[in-house]
Design a protein around this motif. Structure first.
Motif, mmCIF file in Angstrom:
data_model
loop_
_atom_site.group_PDB
_atom_site.id
_atom_site.type_symbol
_atom_site.label_atom_id
_atom_site.label_comp_id
_atom_site.label_asym_id
_atom_site.label_seq_id
_atom_site.Cartn_x
_atom_site.Cartn_y
_atom_site.Cartn_z
ATOM 1 N N THR A 5 1.064 -1.000 -0.101
ATOM 2 C CA THR A 5 0.279 0.083 -0.093
ATOM 3 C C THR A 5 1.040 1.095 0.104
ATOM 4 O O THR A 5 2.239 1.582 0.781
ATOM 5 N N VAL A 6 0.410 1.846 -1.107
ATOM 6 C CA VAL A 6 0.608 4.065 -0.401
ATOM 7 C C VAL A 6 0.399 4.760 0.060
ATOM 8 O O VAL A 6 -1.127 4.482 -0.274
ATOM 9 N N ASN A 7 0.267 5.368 1.403
ATOM 10 C CA ASN A 7 -0.384 6.045 1.768
ATOM 11 C C ASN A 7 0.017 7.579 1.514
ATOM 12 O O ASN A 7 1.039 8.149 1.887
ATOM 13 N N LEU A 8 -0.756 8.675 1.017
ATOM 14 C CA LEU A 8 -0.237 9.842 0.108
ATOM 15 C C LEU A 8 -1.256 10.631 1.049
ATOM 16 O O LEU A 8 -2.146 11.374 0.575
ATOM 17 N N THR A 9 -0.889 11.400 2.331
ATOM 18 C CA THR A 9 -1.486 12.560 2.962
ATOM 19 C C THR A 9 -1.096 13.955 1.910
ATOM 20 O O THR A 9 0.313 14.251 2.076
ATOM 21 N N LEU A 10 -1.953 14.754 1.502
ATOM 22 C CA LEU A 10 -1.614 16.582 1.226
ATOM 23 C C LEU A 10 -1.591 16.866 2.042
ATOM 24 O O LEU A 10 -3.759 17.357 2.460
ATOM 25 N N LYS A 11 -1.478 17.798 2.468
ATOM 26 C CA LYS A 11 -1.869 19.297 3.302
ATOM 27 C C LYS A 11 -1.482 20.251 2.235
ATOM 28 O O LYS A 11 -0.940 21.082 1.502
ATOM 29 N N THR A 12 -2.994 21.847 2.680
ATOM 30 C CA THR A 12 -3.017 22.138 1.743
ATOM 31 C C THR A 12 -2.649 23.522 2.656
ATOM 32 O O THR A 12 -2.965 23.879 3.851
ATOM 33 N N ASP A 13 -3.107 25.146 2.055
ATOM 34 C CA ASP A 13 -3.049 26.344 2.471
ATOM 35 C C ASP A 13 -3.792 26.349 2.910
ATOM 36 O O ASP A 13 -3.949 27.199 3.949
ATOM 37 N N LYS A 14 -5.000 25.294 3.196
ATOM 38 C CA LYS A 14 -6.808 25.729 3.810
ATOM 39 C C LYS A 14 -7.155 24.642 4.018
ATOM 40 O O LYS A 14 -6.720 23.673 3.834
ATOM 41 N N THR A 15 -8.021 24.475 4.518
ATOM 42 C CA THR A 15 -8.738 23.453 4.834
ATOM 43 C C THR A 15 -9.495 22.924 4.283
ATOM 44 O O THR A 15 -10.297 23.910 3.316
ATOM 45 N N VAL A 16 -9.397 22.057 3.450
ATOM 46 C CA VAL A 16 -10.404 21.724 2.278
ATOM 47 C C VAL A 16 -12.503 20.846 3.091
ATOM 48 O O VAL A 16 -11.890 20.052 3.784
ATOM 49 N N VAL A 17 -12.618 21.880 2.175
ATOM 50 C CA VAL A 17 -14.000 22.214 2.469
ATOM 51 C C VAL A 17 -15.234 21.289 1.705
ATOM 52 O O VAL A 17 -16.216 20.354 2.172
ATOM 53 N N GLU A 18 -14.520 20.620 -0.067
ATOM 54 C CA GLU A 18 -15.384 19.561 -0.285
ATOM 55 C C GLU A 18 -15.606 18.215 -0.213
ATOM 56 O O GLU A 18 -13.997 17.896 0.725
ATOM 57 N N GLY A 19 -15.318 17.414 -0.732
ATOM 58 C CA GLY A 19 -15.632 16.088 -0.452
ATOM 59 C C GLY A 19 -14.887 15.571 -0.802
ATOM 60 O O GLY A 19 -13.985 16.525 -1.940
ATOM 61 N N ALA A 20 -14.769 13.900 -0.957
ATOM 62 C CA ALA A 20 -13.806 13.430 -1.845
ATOM 63 C C ALA A 20 -13.561 13.349 -2.411
ATOM 64 O O ALA A 20 -13.018 13.143 -4.206
ATOM 65 N N ASN A 21 -15.247 13.161 -3.690
ATOM 66 C CA ASN A 21 -15.555 13.291 -4.398
ATOM 67 C C ASN A 21 -15.132 14.437 -5.693
ATOM 68 O O ASN A 21 -14.532 13.960 -6.750
ATOM 69 N N LYS A 22 -14.974 15.238 -4.994
ATOM 70 C CA LYS A 22 -14.433 16.354 -5.553
ATOM 71 C C LYS A 22 -13.192 16.898 -6.225
ATOM 72 O O LYS A 22 -12.469 16.185 -7.056
ATOM 73 N N VAL A 23 -12.062 15.441 -5.327
ATOM 74 C CA VAL A 23 -10.767 15.266 -5.058
ATOM 75 C C VAL A 23 -10.693 14.526 -6.391
ATOM 76 O O VAL A 23 -10.275 14.591 -7.656
ATOM 77 N N ARG A 24 -11.065 13.340 -5.985
ATOM 78 C CA ARG A 24 -11.247 11.970 -6.741
ATOM 79 C C ARG A 24 -11.354 12.720 -7.997
ATOM 80 O O ARG A 24 -11.068 11.944 -9.325
ATOM 81 N N GLY A 25 -12.513 13.641 -9.080
ATOM 82 C CA GLY A 25 -13.101 14.195 -9.910
ATOM 83 C C GLY A 25 -11.753 14.664 -10.171
ATOM 84 O O GLY A 25 -11.463 15.123 -11.687
ATOM 85 N N TYR A 26 -11.478 15.865 -9.867
ATOM 86 C CA TYR A 26 -9.978 16.835 -10.193
ATOM 87 C C TYR A 26 -9.072 15.965 -10.667
ATOM 88 O O TYR A 26 -8.456 16.240 -11.793
ATOM 89 N N ILE A 27 -8.646 14.630 -9.999
ATOM 90 C CA ILE A 27 -7.632 14.166 -9.642
ATOM 91 C C ILE A 27 -7.483 13.522 -11.170
ATOM 92 O O ILE A 27 -6.621 12.847 -12.256
ATOM 93 N N GLY A 28 -9.032 12.679 -11.386
ATOM 94 C CA GLY A 28 -9.168 11.580 -11.999
ATOM 95 C C GLY A 28 -9.338 12.305 -13.970
ATOM 96 O O GLY A 28 -8.951 12.442 -15.211
ATOM 97 N N ASN A 29 -10.073 13.481 -13.695
ATOM 98 C CA ASN A 29 -9.784 14.418 -15.018
ATOM 99 C C ASN A 29 -8.431 14.774 -15.397
ATOM 100 O O ASN A 29 -7.908 14.912 -16.662
ATOM 101 N N THR A 30 -7.127 15.330 -14.256
ATOM 102 C CA THR A 30 -6.185 15.406 -14.863
ATOM 103 C C THR A 30 -4.931 14.717 -15.460
ATOM 104 O O THR A 30 -3.958 14.605 -15.878
ATOM 105 N N PHE A 31 -5.770 13.453 -14.442
ATOM 106 C CA PHE A 31 -4.563 12.390 -15.109
ATOM 107 C C PHE A 31 -5.541 11.448 -15.720
ATOM 108 O O PHE A 31 -5.591 10.469 -15.145
ATOM 109 N N LYS A 32 -6.070 11.351 -16.691
ATOM 110 C CA LYS A 32 -7.150 10.478 -17.941
ATOM 111 C C LYS A 32 -6.087 9.655 -18.508
ATOM 112 O O LYS A 32 -7.013 8.592 -18.305
ATOM 113 N N ASP A 33 -4.915 9.617 -18.371
ATOM 114 C CA ASP A 33 -4.229 8.488 -18.987
ATOM 115 C C ASP A 33 -4.033 6.667 -17.632
ATOM 116 O O ASP A 33 -3.681 6.085 -17.837
ATOM 117 N N TYR A 34 -4.898 7.554 -16.591
ATOM 118 C CA TYR A 34 -4.481 6.226 -15.431
ATOM 119 C C TYR A 34 -6.091 5.568 -15.082
ATOM 120 O O TYR A 34 -6.819 6.173 -14.232
#
Length: 218
Positions: A5-34
């Motif tokens: 397993t790989v666990n990747l924690t990403l700390k940001t400049d402010k608290t993320v208030v959106e749901g994990a589905n939004k993060v999934r959508g952004y990363i999925g669209n940014t890296f469509k080849d995976y």
């Protein structure tokens, strides 16, 4: 069975208030080849297996779990994850990547767990059956059996053979959540079972969207 397993924690400049589905959508669209990042191939054909990349929001941080090949993908893209454009824009200020081999298997010892994100145990079909039950003991047993089914589904998806009967003891409370724009009754609380579940593995519906995230109580 040992699983990488790989666990990747990403700390940001402010608290993320959106749901994990939004993060999934952004990363999925940014890296469509995976495909593992968004869990479907072309023509909207979904990968019918236990998700090998799971997105969570834990205490306002983005936490992404990669299992086996999913972990390899996370290591490949982690250097390019420097910003999230969700409803707000977030800059990544710190990346914590940990890689380890974990046990996923039935256990001779009873283990104690909690859901750190709501568990979606009920679907359309079993939601009706659940509501038809009157007594709290019947409802509790019904949920416990569903959770056993979730464990067996996870095991099957990861190629793990379960050669013993599983029993769950639990204490759950209802928490309403939104999943794919629909309001669901989710559950939070604790459970015990003779099974080794690594921290941050998900069970139930919406695992890749951050629901049903499990951590051991030690």
């Amino acid at each position: 069975m040992k699983i990488n397993t790989v666990n990747l924690t990403l700390k940001t400049d402010k608290t993320v208030v959106e749901g994990a589905n939004k993060v999934r959508g952004y990363i999925g669209n940014t890296f469509k080849d995976y495909p593992l990042l968004h869990n479907h191939y072309g023509n909207d054909n979904h990968l019918l297996t236990y998700p090998l990349v799971q997105y969570k929001i834990i205490n306002g941080d983005v936490v992404i779990l990669g299992i086996e090949e999913g972990g390899d993908v996370l290591k490949e893209i982690s250097s390019d994850l420097n910003i999230f454009k969700l409803n707000k824009e977030y800059k990544v200020t710190e990346k914590i990547l940990s890689e380890k081999e974990v046990d996923v298997k039935p256990s001779s010892e009873e283990k104690h767990y909690k859901f750190v994100t709501p568990w979606l145990g009920l679907n359309q079909k079993n939601y009706s059956k659940y509501n038809e039950l009157y007594g709290w003991k019947d409802k509790k047993n019904f949920l416990n059996n569903i959770l056993v089914g979730n464990l067996l589904s996870m095991s099957k998806g990861l190629g793990i053979i379960v050669n013993k009967r599983l029993h769950v003891k639990s204490h759950f409370e209802i928490k309403q959540v939104k999943y794919k724009s629909v309001i669901f009754n989710g559950f939070v609380g604790e459970f015990k079972v003779h099974y080794d579940i690594p921290d941050f593995f998900g069970l139930g519906k919406g695992v890749s969207h951050g629901f049903g995230t499990v951590c051991e109580i030690k």
